[in-house]
Design an enzyme around this catalytic site. Structure first.
Site, PDB file in Angstrom:
ATOM      1  CG  ASP A  51      -1.695  -1.258   1.432  1.00 19.67           C
ATOM      2  OD1 ASP A  51      -1.963  -1.960   0.439  1.00 19.67           O
ATOM      3  OD2 ASP A  51      -2.038  -1.566   2.589  1.00 19.67           O
ATOM      4  CD  GLU A 217      -9.075  -3.415  -0.965  1.00 19.70           C
ATOM      5  OE1 GLU A 217      -9.820  -3.545   0.030  1.00 19.70           O
ATOM      6  OE2 GLU A 217      -8.101  -4.170  -1.173  1.00 19.70           O
TER       7      GLU A 217
END
Length: 328
Positions: A51, A217
């Site tokens: 991420d 997401e």
């Protein structure tokens, strides 16, 4: 989504980039789906991330933040060689543990530099739960241990149809601040922020994209030319080389949408034009971030190697004659 939670400048060769860009500009219709996906550009050093988000520093270097214990940092002078630079909160982040079940692992940071300081939005949660929260920290240097906790921005719980993780800050052409976020549940949401505090300015929650409860997401909302581009990740991370993450995009002339893909399908009903997906030894590329550098818009993401390790991916972004992005 982070690898440790139980749920969830590299460049290609100049010749390939130029040829790809020329083809797309001439046709105005080709997309990343019409050709082989590019491999990540060359990155070296400490490239294990999950991420990732990268910001260009005032001095001309790069600062990366990514999922890890107390949020982890890396630095680079050239967008190619990276080195570890410690934790955002080396002494811990006690205000987050009510959401993490006591874990120090904090997820999906979004880092930017505005008005003389760094802003870091990040999330705290546990696997499979929307008992989650997004927090804000700021720093004038970005160095490990220099960050000040500015507190809670938004939280969610079992009574909500959204999940308050995976934040991304956008400042529109009028100087208004917006936070996009979301994972699974009813999809990607957006709230308005007060530019002075970085916190919410009203109680409205807007819907930007969704897949009817399916896997979506990691929103990244950026402006280029006349459009705001909403980048998201479809499908599943965190399964090593079996991960099915893929990077999608839609656009709108308004920062609040509606966003549509290249075929005109609304992102609120599952639309999205695929930009990057698994190929060869690049598995599950996703949880992307986009920032503007002097040479190009830059796509940052993680992917999984054949051995399941998560790695930093960096590619450049071009735009065809119709204004749609492509990755090279």
């Amino acid at each position: 989504m982070p690898e440790i939670r139980t749920r969830r400048t590299g460049r290609r060769s100049l010749l390939v980039g130029v040829l790809t860009g020329a083809l797309l500009a001439l046709t105005g219709v080709a997309t990343a789906e019409a050709a082989d996906y590019p491999n990540p550009g060359v990155v070296t050093g400490d490239i294990g991330v999950h991420d990732p988000s990268i910001v260009k520093t005032p001095a001309g270097g790069y600062l990366a933040a990514y999922t890890g214990d107390n949020i982890q940092l890396k630095t680079s002078s050239d967008r190619t060689a990276f080195r570890n630079a410690g934790a955002v909160f080396p002494n811990g982040a006690s205000w987050t543990t009510a959401y993490t079940g006591g874990s120090r692992n904090l997820w999906a940071p979004d880092i930017s530099y505005r008005n003389g300081r760094y802003y870091l939005y990040y999330s705290a949660s546990t696997f499979g739960s929307n008992r989650s929260a997004i927090f804000l920290a700021t720093s004038t240097t970005g160095a490990s241990g220099s960050w000040t906790n500015q507190g809670l921005v938004i939280e969610s719980n079992s009574g909500n149809d959204y999940n308050a993780i995976d934040p991304n800050l956008t400042v529109d052409t009028q100087g208004r601040w917006w936070l996009s976020f979301g994972s699974f549940w009813s999809g990607i949401k957006q709230v308005a922020l007060n530019a002075s505090t970085g916190k919410r300015s009203d109680s409205t929650i807007r819907s930007l994209a969704g897949r009817g409860g399916g896997a979506i997401e990691a929103p990244t909302l950026v402006r280029h030319g006349s459009y705001y581009y909403l980048w998201v990740s479809f499908d599943y991370c965190c399964r090593g080389a079996s991960s099915t993450y893929r990077i999608m995009v839609g656009r709108s002339t308004s920062v609040t949408g509606p966003f549509v893909d290249r075929n005109g399908t609304a992102m609120t009903v599952g639309g999205g034009t695929q930009m990057l997906a698994s190929h060869g030894s690049i598995h599950g590329p996703g949880h992307q971030a986009v920032f503007t550098d002097t040479d190009s818009d830059v796509l940052v993401y993680h992917y999984y190697a054949d051995n399941g390790a998560s790695r930093l991916g960096i590619n450049l972004i071009g735009y065809d004659s119709a204004g749609w992005p492509y990755v090279y």
